[in-house]
Enzyme design. Structure first.
Site, short mmCIF file in Angstrom:
data_model
loop_
_atom_site.label_atom_id
_atom_site.label_comp_id
_atom_site.label_asym_id
_atom_site.label_seq_id
_atom_site.Cartn_x
_atom_site.Cartn_y
_atom_site.Cartn_z
N HIS A 57 0.84 -1.20 0.00
CA HIS A 57 0.00 0.00 0.00
C HIS A 57 0.87 1.25 0.00
CE1 HIS A 57 0.78 -0.75 4.25
NE2 HIS A 57 0.31 0.43 4.59
N HIS A 59 1.32 3.91 1.95
CA HIS A 59 1.89 4.62 3.10
C HIS A 59 3.41 4.66 3.04
CE1 HIS A 59 -2.01 4.00 5.64
NE2 HIS A 59 -2.08 5.03 4.83
N ASP A 61 5.85 4.35 5.01
CA ASP A 61 6.70 3.34 5.66
C ASP A 61 6.65 2.00 4.93
OD1 ASP A 61 4.00 3.25 6.63
OD2 ASP A 61 4.63 2.05 8.35
N HIS A 62 5.94 1.95 3.82
CA HIS A 62 5.90 0.74 2.98
C HIS A 62 6.37 1.05 1.56
CE1 HIS A 62 3.72 -1.75 5.97
NE2 HIS A 62 3.35 -0.55 6.39
N HIS A 120 -7.71 -0.47 4.97
CA HIS A 120 -6.64 0.34 5.55
C HIS A 120 -6.27 1.45 4.57
CE1 HIS A 120 -3.21 1.20 8.13
NE2 HIS A 120 -2.40 1.11 7.10
N ASP A 141 -0.52 -4.10 5.90
CA ASP A 141 -1.23 -3.59 7.08
C ASP A 141 -2.70 -3.99 7.08
OD1 ASP A 141 1.17 -2.49 7.76
OD2 ASP A 141 0.51 -0.41 7.74
N HIS A 180 4.11 -5.21 10.18
CA HIS A 180 4.64 -4.61 11.41
C HIS A 180 4.74 -5.63 12.53
CE1 HIS A 180 4.37 -0.27 10.32
NE2 HIS A 180 3.37 -0.67 9.56
#
Length: 263
Positions: A57, A59, A61-62, A120, A141, A180
């Protein structure tokens, strides 16, 4: 020789990246390469040809490493081309291959099936791979060990479809590689919801005793384990419905997420 190897690469504070290797061809893909330096180092040490990115996805941090990694491949022709897969979303940097439900791609001789799990984020994708020896799913996530992602861009119905309709349908021995390390908080919540669930309590006790490396070692879980211990995959269970005072799985999903957000 097993046909597939998955290398778990911790990143940032609590993220996971995953190097997926076809052992027959030494072709590889990286899931959510937020730290490109580390990714290239592990790929080099592993002696593989890394030419695919699987983005779960958008975001940061990905997908935040996509642009830098892509730039490095453009600057160094010896690395070959880099294909970046992900949901059809302009927020995913350098996306070259948009994918949706049941689309497939190959990592060497490994066949990857895409599972669309919006909630998400609207374009979230999970990636499922099956070999004669192994079954794995990379859930980003959407599904965590004993938990699920917040409903930032979706509805309880969408998370129900993702967890119950789609991911629960995978074989129970499918290994779950999530985005995570959230084990302790998730298991504490699960134990609050179902204090008599011995599987959850057993895992919680392991997580409590473990250091960060020990908790990271709890990943991968399995689909079967999640069905036994993850309250978000247990919204049909009377014990879970009773905790939130709801009588339908969908209402339970919504109320559980609201409770977890405040936990």
């Amino acid at each position: 020789m097993t046909r597939m190897t998955v290398k778990k690469i911790p990143a940032l504070k609590d993220n996971f990246m995953y190097l997926v290797v076809c052992n027959e061809t030494k072709s590889a893909a990286i899931v959510d390469p937020v730290e490109p330096d580390r990714v290239l180092q592990v790929a080099k040490e592993s002696g593989v040809s890394l030419n695919k990115v699987l983005t779960t996805h958008h975001h940061w941090d990905h997908a935040g490493g996509n642009a830098d990694l892509f730039k490095r491949y453009q600057a160094d022709s010896s690395l070959g081309p880099l294909q970046i897969y992900g949901g059809n979303d302009e927020r995913i940097d350098n996306l070259t291959n948009p994918v949706g439900q049941d689309d497939t791609l190959e990592i060497g001789n490994l066949k990857v099936r895409c599972i669309s799990t919006p909630c998400h984020t609207t374009s979230h994708i999970c990636y499922y791979i099956e070999t004669p020896e192994d079954k794995v799913v990379f859930t980003g996530d959407t599904l965590f060990l004993a938990g699920c992602g917040r409903f930032f861009e979706g509805t309880p119905q969408q998370m129900y479809d993702a967890l119950i309709t789609k991911l629960s349908a995978l074989p129970d021995d499918t290994k779950v590689y999530c985005g995570h390390e959230y084990a302790l908080n998730n298991l504490r919540f699960g134990n609050t919801v179902e204090p008599e669930n011995v599987d959850t309590l057993q895992l919680l006790n392991i997580a409590k005793e473990a250091d960060l490396e020990g908790r990271r070692a709890l990943v991968p879980s399995t689909i079967g384990q999640e069905k036994r211990t993850n309250v978000f995959m247990r919204v049909h269970e009377p014990s879970v419905q009773k905790f939130v005072g709801k009588s339908t799985p969908l209402e339970t999903m919504q109320a559980l997420r609201a409770a977890k957000d405040k936990f």
